[in-house]
Enzyme design. Structure first.
Site, PDB file in Angstrom:
ATOM      1  N   SER A 164       0.966  -1.269  -0.026  1.00 24.07           N
ATOM      2  CA  SER A 164       0.571   0.180   0.242  1.00 24.07           C
ATOM      3  C   SER A 164       0.666   0.682   0.310  1.00 24.07           C
ATOM      4  O   SER A 164       2.085   1.626  -1.269  1.00 24.07           O
ATOM      5  CB  SER A 164      -1.051  -0.113   1.423  1.00 24.07           C
ATOM      6  OG  SER A 164      -2.032   0.465   0.934  1.00 24.07           O
ATOM      7  N   HIS A 184      -7.714  -5.443  -0.290  1.00 21.88           N
ATOM      8  CA  HIS A 184      -6.141  -4.732  -0.136  1.00 21.88           C
ATOM      9  C   HIS A 184      -5.432  -5.745   1.552  1.00 21.88           C
ATOM     10  O   HIS A 184      -5.843  -5.083   2.535  1.00 21.88           O
ATOM     11  CB  HIS A 184      -7.003  -3.647   0.298  1.00 21.88           C
ATOM     12  CG  HIS A 184      -5.865  -2.583   0.452  1.00 21.88           C
ATOM     13  ND1 HIS A 184      -4.732  -2.441  -0.710  1.00 21.88           N
ATOM     14  CD2 HIS A 184      -4.847  -2.013   1.106  1.00 21.88           C
ATOM     15  CE1 HIS A 184      -4.601  -1.547  -0.394  1.00 21.88           C
ATOM     16  NE2 HIS A 184      -4.184  -1.048   0.673  1.00 21.88           N
TER      17      HIS A 184
HETATM   18  C1  GTR Z   1      -5.347   4.582   1.495  1.00 15.05           C
HETATM   19  C2  GTR Z   1      -4.678   5.302   0.276  1.00 15.05           C
HETATM   20  C3  GTR Z   1      -3.824   5.087  -0.709  1.00 15.05           C
HETATM   21  C4  GTR Z   1      -3.213   3.608  -0.056  1.00 15.05           C
HETATM   22  C5  GTR Z   1      -3.794   2.862   2.067  1.00 15.05           C
HETATM   23  C6  GTR Z   1      -2.951   2.263   2.666  1.00 15.05           C
HETATM   24  O1  GTR Z   1      -6.150   5.643   2.382  1.00 15.05           O
HETATM   25  O2  GTR Z   1      -5.767   5.813  -0.082  1.00 15.05           O
HETATM   26  O3  GTR Z   1      -3.593   5.247  -1.310  1.00 15.05           O
HETATM   27  O4  GTR Z   1      -1.410   3.909   0.676  1.00 15.05           O
HETATM   28  O5  GTR Z   1      -4.728   4.540   2.000  1.00 15.05           O
HETATM   29  O6  GTR Z   1      -1.510   2.767   2.696  1.00 15.05           O
HETATM   30  O7  GTR Z   1      -3.318   1.379   3.266  1.00 15.05           O
END
Ligand code: GTR
Length: 403
Positions: free
Chosen positions: A247, A389
């Site tokens: 992420s 995710h």
């Molecule tokens: C989210 C963000 C993403 C990603 C994610 C993370 O809120 O929009 O770009 O980086 O966080 O890092 O968990």
């Protein structure tokens, strides 16, 4: 290039089922992805000999317009205040050296195979919630740094092992690798603090449109950790260190791998917007959204591309191409539409010509693979797995097979 994009787009529509309801503001409809043309990383480059100069130019462009410029390396002092201990039922040795640089203290957690005495290759990645969350072990030190997602902003022993599923230390060590991690908040706390904390307190506040943001700061911290591994840790082979992240820390790993060519392999897990996903697609998270929600991540120069992605003089395939000819792995997840899996695949595909110019096969694919069918056999690997995710044992299995 336009034809490649169109073919891959059609394939993805067949793979991903009709999209669920999404916030009006963001597009999750493949049919509504605007037409675009990607800048060509190889523009003006006729041969492999011309790549180093072009690479330097592209690096400077991405640095100036997106992540910001980091300072030169600083000396790293090591404090070995915690004795080594064993873990994973005696299969692993844990070390926890404390690194001091630029006014911060960054505690490493090194989990390495106990039975191997020669230098081992390593995976290096920052963690989101403290070293104590990476493995459930009573001797892992708790960080005293500001902790995200905690009411009192502090690490808690109750969270020991909470993120162990994301690291799969047993498989990593079992396959002969070391795992090296540190808490990213010890380098720079992940909030818009006016640059009061982390290394900025000593190195000074970023100033001007091209000054570094937090992602560049974390990436720079990864290089300082590599300095230490390379120079002071005989148990680790400093020429075989992979940098990886999930992420926002996947974006960080990509920039670290671009900025520091000592990283032998670069792995992006679900890095999405500002990471492996093409910004021009405006699918899921957009440049404007990321700059608004996380104003400290990128340099101020990146703000001008809010709602104006086509003006970017590069796209994320250019960032990926900076890894060439070193191996690169991009991992997506089917339900992680916010990170635009198809955009991540297309960036990997469109970085491939640079690998080709350098005499290597990049991504051996023409269109998006089916879920759970990794594309391997080239210098760029890719998979989209089922699920959300996250970093899973499946992802680690793919990284280990690719490494
Ligand atoms: C989210 C963000 C993403 C990603 C994610 C993370 O809120 O929009 O770009 O980086 O966080 O890092 O968990």
């Amino acid at each position: 290039m336009t034809r490649t994009l169109a073919a891959a787009t059609l394939t993805l529509m067949a793979v991903i089922p009709p999209l669920l309801a999404a916030p009006d503001e963001f597009n999750y409809d493949e049919a509504k992805v605007p037409e675009f043309t990607l800048p060509d990383p190889l523009e003006g480059v006729g041969s492999a000999d011309a790549w180093p100069a072009r690479r330097a130019e592209l690096f400077s462009l991405i640095e100036a317009e997106m992540f910001g410029e980091a300072p030169a390396a600083v000396p790293v002092e090591v404090v070995r205040d915690i004795p080594d201990t064993e873990a994973l039922g005696g299969k692993a040795t844990l070390s926890q050296p404390k690194l001091r640089f630029a006014g911060v203290e960054v505690r490493l957690l090194i989990i390495r195979p106990a039975a191997i005495s020669s230098p081992v290759p390593a995976f290096l990645g920052l963690n989101f919630a403290g070293n104590h969350t990476v493995i459930d072990h009573p001797d892992v030190a708790l960080t005293t740094a500001w902790m995200r997602n905690k009411d009192d902003d502090k690490a808690s022993a109750d969270d020991r092992g909470k993120s162990a599923g994301r690291w799969d230390a047993a498989s990593i060590v079992g396959r002969g690798y070391a795992l090296v991690t540190a808490y990213y908040g010890e380098i720079d706390p992940d909030f818009d603090d006016g640059w009061e904390n982390g290394v900025h307190a000593e190195l000074g506040k970023p100033d001007g449109p091209g000054a570094w943001g937090s992602i560049a700061t974390w990436a720079w911290g990864l290089s300082r950790i590599l300095d230490h591994l390379d120079e002071d840790v005989p148990a680790i082979d400093g020429r075989r260190v992979a940098v990886l992240g999930h992420s926002r820390l996947g974006k960080t790993a990509l920039w670290a791998g671009a900025a520091d060519e000592r990283f032998a392999l670069v792995i992006s897990n679900n890095s999405g917007c500002g990471g492996a996903a093409l910004s021009r697609r405006r699918y899921g998270e957009t440049v404007k959204r990321i700059n608004t929600a996380f104003p400290h991540w990128f340099c101020d120069g990146f703000l001008k591309y809010n709602d104006d992605e086509d003006a970017l003089p590069f796209d994320q395939h250019t960032l990926l191409a900076l890894v060439a000819p070193r191996p690169l792995y991009v991992a997506s997840a089917e339900d992680d539409r916010w990170a635009d899996p198809h955009g991540e695949f297309l960036a990997a595909l469109n970085a491939s010509p640079v690998y080709g110019l350098l005499g290597q096969e990049g991504l051996p694919a023409e269109s998006m693979p089916a879920v759970n069918e990794p594309v391997t056999g080239g210098r760029i690997g890719y998979h989209i797995r089922t699920g959300k995710h996250d970093v899973t044992a499946y992802d680690w299995g793919c990284f280990l097979d690719f490494a």
